[in-house]
Scaffold this active site. Structure first.
Site, PDB file in Angstrom:
ATOM      1  N   ASP A 147       0.833  -1.205   0.000  1.00 32.44           N
ATOM      2  CA  ASP A 147       0.000   0.000   0.000  1.00 32.44           C
ATOM      3  C   ASP A 147       0.863   1.249   0.000  1.00 32.44           C
ATOM      4  OD1 ASP A 147      -2.392   1.762   0.679  1.00 32.44           O
ATOM      5  OD2 ASP A 147      -3.294  -0.213   0.902  1.00 32.44           O
ATOM      6  N   HIS A 203      -4.039   5.925   3.532  1.00 37.69           N
ATOM      7  CA  HIS A 203      -4.708   4.787   2.906  1.00 37.69           C
ATOM      8  C   HIS A 203      -4.261   3.460   3.517  1.00 37.69           C
ATOM      9  CE1 HIS A 203      -5.711   1.973  -0.428  1.00 37.69           C
ATOM     10  NE2 HIS A 203      -6.656   2.846  -0.716  1.00 37.69           N
ATOM     11  N   SER A 261     -10.969  -0.374  -2.028  1.00 34.42           N
ATOM     12  CA  SER A 261      -9.776  -0.461  -1.192  1.00 34.42           C
ATOM     13  C   SER A 261     -10.112  -0.903   0.219  1.00 34.42           C
ATOM     14  CB  SER A 261      -9.085   0.904  -1.114  1.00 34.42           C
ATOM     15  OG  SER A 261      -8.329   1.158  -2.245  1.00 34.42           O
TER      16      SER A 261
END
Length: 561
Positions: free
Chosen positions: A64, A291, A463
């Site tokens: 990621d 994220h 995601s």
């Protein structure tokens, strides 16, 4: 104005809100449809069912943008390399990666710097082959197989980069709208005497002056017309809108100007050589860990500490591998990230990223195949363009190009929702595909960890759906360690809850379709149903056939010292 809506609703990450108090939707994705009236994954009932069974710790790799190792809900579940002494500048385990205590950063330089922003893959491809193919008269019959493939790739990239003539006009109108609504926001902040507000706050606000009335109406109309989430704060709206405008400006510039090569300046690897793989640094957090931190928490945020968020898996260690910048990832980094995860003991890999073109797909395919041979399961987000991936590209994918078959260890995940969360059972941004998306999992208003010692919030996207599945896969591999990766894939897809009567709005359209037409399994992931099927299976004793790849890439080279 669909393009504006796309960045907020269809982007891989969209911040709904950051909350510190109670919210009825916190953890809805973990709940049960029967007892809790939310179409979550029934994780608490799953653990009740598994009581009395022993579990083994499972390592889940998160490829990621980076993960904040200081978050209170993550610090105890992070994987630590047992053979590496932190901060001494030595490679104790001899794997070629110095001080890889928590994982590795393939976007870093040996001097400690990091790549933060990168260009779109289409832009890189367009300029890579522009001098070779642009304004050239080509005899297709005389082109070699590789040249033909490069030309077809360049044509696809050209179509994206050149775009449509109206895009320049759309950008101009967007900038004008942005300036106008920014003025409205300033008036509202002054009148409301608060710097941060949502549409809900505005609707409760009584405007006392004509200027405030115009500002209130203008701001609310802008939010509705662009499709921005009404729960987003004004600060979030303008931050993401500014980033989007800058991105579109860069896209316009890319038609004539090649993108900056930050990789060459900072990483300094030989990108064309997959076996030049010992680059990067040990900074797994990087400059933009939002994220990745959220994804890691969805998988394994500590469940028994009474704080923050609860992850799906309770006996898990999260390995962090930074390979996704703000922009499109590089195929080489993804291939090597997968190999690093496999070589360091991961049994599940989560990949919450993707793009529409993959020029070095053979490298990634080799890595997926490597994971398959080592019995490692890969979970990948389907993407957030509201498109049918049966007809549009979404990479990485399980199609092993050279071998002409699908990988048996790869699950592609779309994003589901709940009517009480967003009004439908499917996320309106999610990609789908009867042949290319395997299962749907909760991906709207998902509560998890954020960067900071005790920071949490809601995000949305495929995601967020992918790590829900990765967490369930970790539970199965923890309690049923003898099941193979392909068996875990079978269990997850076979156990998906299918309702043939359920109708949803096809993402990206207004068309009503049966939900079971949007994926291969036709249903929603359910952890309880999955573990019940897992109890019925015997370990798979079959060996995976060792095909010979025409162009092997991961050679058994000596490790750099």
């Amino acid at each position: 104005m669909h393009s504006v809506k796309k960045v907020f609703l269809l982007g891989f990450i969209s911040i709904s809100s950051i909350v510190y108090g109670q919210d009825p939707l916190k953890g809805w994705h973990l709940k049960d449809a029967t007892s809790d009236s939310f179409h979550g994954i029934s994780i608490n009932k799953t653990y009740d069912f598994l009581k009395g069974r022993k579990s083994k710790p499972v390592i889940v790799a998160v490829i990621d943008s980076g993960v904040d190792t200081t978050n209170e809900d993550l610090k105890n579940i992070l994987w630590r390399n047992p053979k590496e002494i932190p901060g001494n500048g030595k490679d104790e385990d001899g794997n070629g990666y110095v001080d890889d205590v928590y994982g590795w950063n393939f976007l870093g330089g040996k001097d400690g710097r990091n790549v933060k922003t990168e260009s779109a893959e289409a832009t890189r491809i367009y300029h890579r082959y522009k001098s070779k193919f642009d304004n050239k008269t080509l005899d297709m019959a005389s082109l070699s197989g590789d040249d033909k493939e490069e030309y077809e790739l360049w044509k696809q990239a050209s179509k994206i980069v050149i775009g449509k003539p109206e895009e320049q006009m759309e950008l101009m109108f967007l900038e004008m709208a942005y300036k106008a609504v920014k003025k409205h926001e300033k008036v509202l902040r002054d009148e409301m005497k608060k710097d941060t507000f949502t549409v809900a706050d505005l609707e409760k606000f009584t405007a006392a002056t004509p200027a405030a009335q115009r500002a209130k109406l203008g701001y609310i109309n802008f939010i509705k017309l662009t499709g921005i989430d009404s729960e987003d704060t004004n600060t979030t709206v303008f931050k993401e809108l500014e980033e989007y405008i800058e991105e579109k400006k860069r896209a316009q510039d890319a038609k004539e100007k090649a993108p900056e090569n930050y990789r060459a300046e900072i990483v300094k690897d030989n990108y064309k050589n997959i076996n030049d793989r010992f680059y990067g640094n040990s900074d797994v957090m990087g400059p933009s860990p939002m994220h990745g931190t959220h994804v890691a928490g969805i998988i394994g945020a500590q469940r028994d500490n009474g704080i923050g968020a609860d992850g799906v898996a309770q006996n898990v260690k999260v390995m962090m591998i930074r390979a996704v910048p703000d922009g499109d990832e590089y195929d080489k980094d993804i291939a090597l990230a997968i190999k690093y995860a496999v070589d360091n003991g991961a049994k599940v890999i989560n990949m919450s990223f993707g793009k529409g073109l993959s020029p070095e797909k053979n490298w990634v395919d080799d890595a997926v195949r490597y994971a398959e041979l080592k019995d490692v399961l890969i979970i990948h987000a389907a993407g957030n363009d509201g498109e049918n991936t049966d007809t549009t590209g979404n990479f990485p994918n399980p199609e092993l190009k050279v071998l002409h078959r699908k990988a048996s260890n790869f699950i592609t995940v779309g994003a589901s929702s709940d009517p009480k969360v967003s009004g439908d059972y499917v996320a309106d941004f999610s990609n789908y595909g009867k042949s290319t998306v395997d299962v749907f999992a909760p991906g709207v208003k998902i509560y998890s960890t954020l960067p900071g010692k005790s920071t949490y919030g809601f995000l949305k996207g495929t995601s967020m759906a992918s790590p829900v599945v990765a967490g369930v896969a970790a539970v199965i591999r923890s309690y049923f360690p003898d099941l193979s990766a392909s068996q875990v894939k079978y269990v997850i897809e076979k156990s998906a809850i299918v309702d043939s009567a359920l109708k949803v709005t096809r993402p990206g359209t207004k068309e009503t379709v049966p939900f079971n037409e949007l994926s291969t399994s036709g249903g929603l992931i359910n952890a309880l149903a999955a573990v019940k099927i897992a109890t019925t299976l015997q370990p798979d004793k079959k060996e995976i056939k060792k095909e010979i790849l025409p162009k092997p890439t991961f050679k058994n080279l000596p490790v750099k010292k």
